[in-house]
Write an enzyme that holds these catalytic residues in place. Structure first.
Site, mmCIF file in Angstrom:
data_model
loop_
_atom_site.group_PDB
_atom_site.id
_atom_site.type_symbol
_atom_site.label_atom_id
_atom_site.label_comp_id
_atom_site.label_asym_id
_atom_site.label_seq_id
_atom_site.Cartn_x
_atom_site.Cartn_y
_atom_site.Cartn_z
ATOM 1 N N CYS A 1 12.017 39.070 -0.680
ATOM 2 C CA CYS A 1 10.841 39.912 -0.945
ATOM 3 C C CYS A 1 10.380 40.523 0.377
ATOM 4 O O CYS A 1 9.251 40.313 0.823
ATOM 5 C CB CYS A 1 9.742 39.113 -1.619
ATOM 6 S SG CYS A 1 9.192 37.638 -0.735
ATOM 7 N N PRO B 1 8.021 29.300 -6.843
ATOM 8 C CA PRO B 1 7.262 28.545 -7.847
ATOM 9 C C PRO B 1 7.892 28.461 -9.230
ATOM 10 O O PRO B 1 7.330 27.845 -10.127
ATOM 11 C CB PRO B 1 5.942 29.322 -7.916
ATOM 12 C CG PRO B 1 6.331 30.725 -7.608
ATOM 13 C CD PRO B 1 7.420 30.627 -6.567
ATOM 14 N N ALA C 1 13.731 27.497 -5.084
ATOM 15 C CA ALA C 1 13.385 27.902 -6.453
ATOM 16 C C ALA C 1 11.897 28.087 -6.735
ATOM 17 O O ALA C 1 11.544 28.839 -7.646
ATOM 18 C CB ALA C 1 13.947 26.871 -7.429
ATOM 19 N N LYS D 1 12.022 32.526 -11.484
ATOM 20 C CA LYS D 1 13.441 32.785 -11.693
ATOM 21 C C LYS D 1 14.117 31.611 -12.394
ATOM 22 O O LYS D 1 15.008 31.803 -13.230
ATOM 23 C CB LYS D 1 14.107 33.102 -10.357
ATOM 24 C CG LYS D 1 13.527 34.346 -9.679
ATOM 25 C CD LYS D 1 14.095 34.553 -8.296
ATOM 26 C CE LYS D 1 13.441 35.746 -7.613
ATOM 27 N NZ LYS D 1 11.984 35.552 -7.363
#
Length: 402
Positions: free
Chosen positions: A333, A220, A218, A223
């Site tokens: 990403c 930094p 999770a 989201k």
């Protein structure tokens, strides 16, 4: 940093510890990032003016890279460039550095319109996504991108100012300068910095108030905050204790609630099946090269095996956490197909009780489309006319009811 295999953000705190002035620290950061963005081109200029190639880790080469980046990218006055470069080679090849630097500056050496991408990325991306995408990636490498802000409520997004644009409810793209901590409403916790592409996985999950949702890997916390802002009950799972601390600080600043759990996501087991899971998996991170140009110098596409194994294990484990009829979004990403499209295809082959599900209406901004139902890929060149976005893959998956 390069020969130590360390990321720029990890190396900077120690490298900048002797600089007290924030402006000096900012300049040093800009010089380092500019070198990384233009490294192959800077080395070509240096090699063209030396009789024998300097070793990659030679002090003279490093000093010349920094000096030329100052002169040609940051447009620092030439006398200041020379004055700051020569003390860095005291007791070393001072005459060599002075000669190469002076001749390059006097001759008016310049950089091309866009950087050369470090090998093997340019050719790899051209083969995977086409020459146009590879050229767009090179153009995106040239300078830092605009900053995207995610607001915890669409009601508090200010009207876009000059050069700003809002692409989705609760989003603002800006080119403001300076430390973000000094910007309006930062202290009030109204928003956080989050690239547009990085904000899409949570939007694809379409969280609802009262749902029980896990955000795996999770930190930094962008989201997690998106999910919590909808009123969902969020469990944020993070294996890195330092990154978990950063997540906690972000939640405290924004005043958003979430249960934090320091754990390997593959070992996480909730008390009851969840309505949804968001898995932003560990990956090569090649899609965030616009803000982190060091990734293209540090990553090796031939060494993805362990990362791919972890991603597959996380996906399979996450699937066991979701109730029948529940959903999951898998995101990376990365611009590497093996980490994105191929992982989701393999997951669906292993789990016939899951299927890809189309993006909810309004989840994607204009200009970003599904390449297939439930599969979204952002590429270099997407939204280029307004500043682009990071390279991401997202898969929206739903577990069958029966």
């Amino acid at each position: 940093m390069l020969w130590q295999g360390r990321a720029l953000e990890a190396a900077l705190p120690r490298a900048l510890r002797s600089l007290d002035d924030p402006s000096d620290r900012g300049l040093a950061r800009n010089i380092a990032a500019s070198v990384l963005r233009w490294l192959p081109d800077l080395d070509e200029l240096i090699d063209a003016r030396t009789r024998m190639p300097l070793p990659d880790d030679a002090r003279a080469r490093m000093v010349l890279r920094m000096a030329l980046a100052q002169a040609l990218v940051l447009e620092t006055p030439h006398h200041a460039v020379v004055a700051t470069a020569l003390p860095l080679v005291e007791g070393g090849p001072r005459r060599l550095v002075h000669g190469v630097l002076s001749s390059a500056l006097k001759a008016g050496d310049s950089l091309p319109d866009r950087p050369l991408l470090p090998e093997p990325w340019g050719q790899r991306w051209a083969e995977a996504w086409g020459e146009k995408a590879a050229a767009a990636a090179a153009a995106a490498m040239a300078a830092p991108p605009p900053i995207d802000l995610t607001y915890k409520s669409a009601d508090v997004v200010p009207p876009p100012g000059e050069g700003e644009v809002s692409l989705l409810p609760g989003h603002l793209r800006t080119r403001r300068a300076g430390r973000v901590e000094a910007w309006d409403a930062y202290g009030e916790g109204d928003w956080w910095v989050q690239d547009l592409a990085a904000a899409l996985p949570a939007r694809l999950l379409a969280p609802q108030a009262g749902e029980r949702i896990a955000d795996l890997c999770a930190a930094p916390g962008g989201k997690t905050m998106q999910l919590a802002a909808t009123g969902a009950a969020v469990i944020a799972v993070e294996n890195n204790e330092k990154r978990l601390t950063l997540l906690r600080e972000n939640l405290e600043r924004t005043g958003l609630p979430a249960e934090l759990l320091h754990s390997d996501a593959r070992k996480f087991r909730p008390e009851a099946p969840l309505d949804a899971v968001l898995l932003d998996a560990p990956c090569s991170a090649t899609g965030i090269f616009r803000r982190h140009p060091d990734v293209l110098h540090l990553r090796d596409p031939d060494r993805l095996e362990e990362t791919l194994r972890i991603q597959a294990a996380l996906l399979s484990h996450a699937a066991t956490l979701v109730r029948p009829g529940g959903r999951m979004v898998y995101a990376v990403c990365s611009l590497e197909r093996e980490e994105g499209e191929d992982q989701v295809d393999a997951f669906l082959d292993r789990h016939p009780d899951w299927h890809a599900d189309p993006a909810p209406a309004g989840a994607l901004p204009e200009g970003i489309r599904e390449e297939a139902p439930g599969r979204i890929r952002t590429l270099p060149g997407d939204l280029a006319e307004i500043g682009g976005c990071d390279g991401f893959f997202m898969g929206r998956l739903v577990r069958d009811e029966n």
